[in-house]
Design a protein around this motif. Sequence first.
Motif, PDB file in Angstrom:
ATOM      1  N   LEU A  50       0.726  -1.099   0.041  1.00 27.49           N
ATOM      2  CA  LEU A  50       0.010   0.118  -0.131  1.00 27.49           C
ATOM      3  C   LEU A  50       1.021   1.304   0.022  1.00 27.49           C
ATOM      4  CD1 LEU A  50      -3.162   0.434   0.188  1.00 27.49           C
ATOM      5  CD2 LEU A  50      -2.845   0.848   2.577  1.00 27.49           C
ATOM      6  N   GLY A  51       0.880   1.877  -1.103  1.00 29.59           N
ATOM      7  CA  GLY A  51       1.552   3.100  -1.290  1.00 29.59           C
ATOM      8  C   GLY A  51       0.791   4.553  -1.223  1.00 29.59           C
ATOM      9  N   CYS A  52       1.432   5.544  -0.477  1.00 27.66           N
ATOM     10  CA  CYS A  52       0.628   6.881  -0.351  1.00 27.66           C
ATOM     11  C   CYS A  52       1.728   7.844  -0.763  1.00 27.66           C
ATOM     12  CB  CYS A  52      -0.013   7.154   0.896  1.00 27.66           C
ATOM     13  SG  CYS A  52      -0.994   8.348   1.034  1.00 27.66           S
ATOM     14  N   PHE A  53       1.292   8.695  -1.482  1.00 31.63           N
ATOM     15  CA  PHE A  53       2.245   9.705  -1.653  1.00 31.63           C
ATOM     16  C   PHE A  53       1.590  11.407  -1.809  1.00 31.63           C
ATOM     17  CE2 PHE A  53       0.591   9.081  -6.040  1.00 31.63           C
ATOM     18  CZ  PHE A  53       0.449  10.247  -6.480  1.00 31.63           C
ATOM     19  N   SER A  54       2.551  12.226  -1.497  1.00 29.62           N
ATOM     20  CA  SER A  54       1.861  13.751  -1.743  1.00 29.62           C
ATOM     21  C   SER A  54       2.741  14.590  -1.920  1.00 29.62           C
ATOM     22  CB  SER A  54       1.417  13.979  -0.233  1.00 29.62           C
ATOM     23  OG  SER A  54       0.876  15.602  -0.358  1.00 29.62           O
ATOM     24  N   ILE A  55       2.747  15.630  -2.735  1.00 29.11           N
ATOM     25  CA  ILE A  55       3.519  16.603  -3.216  1.00 29.11           C
ATOM     26  C   ILE A  55       3.387  17.796  -2.706  1.00 29.11           C
ATOM     27  CG2 ILE A  55       4.442  17.796  -5.291  1.00 29.11           C
ATOM     28  CD1 ILE A  55       3.636  15.487  -6.972  1.00 29.11           C
ATOM     29  N   VAL A  65       6.751  10.095   0.332  1.00 29.35           N
ATOM     30  CA  VAL A  65       5.856   8.648  -0.014  1.00 29.35           C
ATOM     31  C   VAL A  65       6.140   7.773   1.210  1.00 29.35           C
ATOM     32  CG1 VAL A  65       6.229   6.523  -1.475  1.00 29.35           C
ATOM     33  CG2 VAL A  65       6.684   8.737  -2.426  1.00 29.35           C
ATOM     34  N   ILE A  66       5.041   7.055   1.486  1.00 24.67           N
ATOM     35  CA  ILE A  66       5.068   6.098   2.597  1.00 24.67           C
ATOM     36  C   ILE A  66       4.621   4.686   1.925  1.00 24.67           C
ATOM     37  CG2 ILE A  66       4.134   5.347   4.751  1.00 24.67           C
ATOM     38  CD1 ILE A  66       3.727   8.182   5.478  1.00 24.67           C
ATOM     39  N   ASN A  67       5.373   3.712   2.139  1.00 26.21           N
ATOM     40  CA  ASN A  67       4.884   2.466   1.545  1.00 26.21           C
ATOM     41  C   ASN A  67       4.781   1.540   2.751  1.00 26.21           C
ATOM     42  OD1 ASN A  67       5.556   2.851  -1.435  1.00 26.21           O
ATOM     43  ND2 ASN A  67       7.697   2.899  -0.978  1.00 26.21           N
ATOM     44  N   PHE A  68       3.591   1.160   2.774  1.00 26.86           N
ATOM     45  CA  PHE A  68       3.195   0.150   3.924  1.00 26.86           C
ATOM     46  C   PHE A  68       3.040  -1.256   3.357  1.00 26.86           C
ATOM     47  CE2 PHE A  68       1.016   4.347   5.016  1.00 26.86           C
ATOM     48  CZ  PHE A  68       1.494   4.318   6.410  1.00 26.86           C
ATOM     49  N   SER A  69       3.761  -2.006   4.283  1.00 26.42           N
ATOM     50  CA  SER A  69       3.456  -3.550   4.028  1.00 26.42           C
ATOM     51  C   SER A  69       1.959  -3.686   4.496  1.00 26.42           C
ATOM     52  CB  SER A  69       4.208  -4.393   4.654  1.00 26.42           C
ATOM     53  OG  SER A  69       4.034  -4.231   6.131  1.00 26.42           O
ATOM     54  N   LEU A 107      -4.747   9.256   7.723  1.00 20.73           N
ATOM     55  CA  LEU A 107      -3.647   9.414   8.409  1.00 20.73           C
ATOM     56  C   LEU A 107      -2.615  10.385   7.906  1.00 20.73           C
ATOM     57  CD1 LEU A 107      -3.883   6.134  10.205  1.00 20.73           C
ATOM     58  CD2 LEU A 107      -4.359   8.243  11.164  1.00 20.73           C
ATOM     59  N   MET A 108      -1.956  10.021   6.518  1.00 17.93           N
ATOM     60  CA  MET A 108      -1.325  10.638   5.754  1.00 17.93           C
ATOM     61  C   MET A 108      -1.598  12.172   5.787  1.00 17.93           C
ATOM     62  SD  MET A 108       1.448  10.079   3.763  1.00 17.93           S
ATOM     63  CE  MET A 108       2.204  10.489   2.197  1.00 17.93           C
ATOM     64  N   MET A 134      -3.728   7.318  -2.250  1.00 17.53           N
ATOM     65  CA  MET A 134      -3.481   6.208  -1.869  1.00 17.53           C
ATOM     66  C   MET A 134      -3.436   4.851  -2.770  1.00 17.53           C
ATOM     67  SD  MET A 134      -2.128   4.470   0.767  1.00 17.53           S
ATOM     68  CE  MET A 134      -2.502   5.516   2.161  1.00 17.53           C
ATOM     69  N   LEU A 135      -2.443   4.074  -3.299  1.00 23.90           N
ATOM     70  CA  LEU A 135      -2.639   3.014  -4.296  1.00 23.90           C
ATOM     71  C   LEU A 135      -2.357   1.664  -3.640  1.00 23.90           C
ATOM     72  CD1 LEU A 135      -0.615   4.697  -7.153  1.00 23.90           C
ATOM     73  CD2 LEU A 135      -3.255   4.617  -6.902  1.00 23.90           C
TER      74      LEU A 135
END
Length: 242
Positions: A50-55, A65-69, A107-108, A134-135
């Motif tokens: 599960l990946g989340c990003f913001s610019i 970028v936060i990459n969650f297992s 949360l991000m 979130m992807l």
Amino acid sequence: MTTNTIVTSDDILLKLCHSVAHVLSHTSASHVSHAGMVQSITRTRLKPDLGCFSIFDGGFSGLVVINFSASAAIEIYRRYMLNMGMPEAELAFSHTSDEVGNVMGELMNQILGDFINKISKELQTSISQSQPKMLTINKELTISIDANLDDPVARRVSFKTENNHIFYLEFAMDKTEFIKLDEFEYDEEFDPDSLLEQHGQNGNHTATSNTVSPWTKMADKPAIASQLNDVDADDLLDQLGI
């Protein structure tokens, strides 16, 4: 002559790490910590599960970028929802659930809000963020994000949940320095919930002490009328002091 304080890109990264750990620990009522070592990388990537990003841009530009297992995402999601008072039976079990993605995106958003608030106070600058995306990512897929940075610095930091599940923060920003030229005071920190509670208590105390009439106070006591069947008129007059 005083020595000027210099804040580098890595100092800004540390502030972001503190925001991640603080927000996730507070909202999930658990302990989330980051590693003491940071890894230099060439570019940021969205990775499984599960990946989340913001610019963000403004005083400086960058990408978070936060990459969650799957296990880390589910643990944080479930702890957060239980802390919010949701019944455990109603919670999702798979990281592919839309509800999990929505919660992690929120949360991000809180993490970046905390980070931006600290930056605006401590560095006397202003930045804005894009809405976090979130992807859910297949294990065979890695997505690179181009933030159009002029002189990028990219870093990766590992985080650990209370149950020892690992997730990663990847951070890229323009190489920059903030140099403190003069002394200034930070805005006073306050907790909105504590402030509202304090005013609420003061307001209730004032209302009870000053604005509530004797008739309202008497309404809170057992009604005398309920005793009329057991007490004759003379006894009632004696009780009232007449």
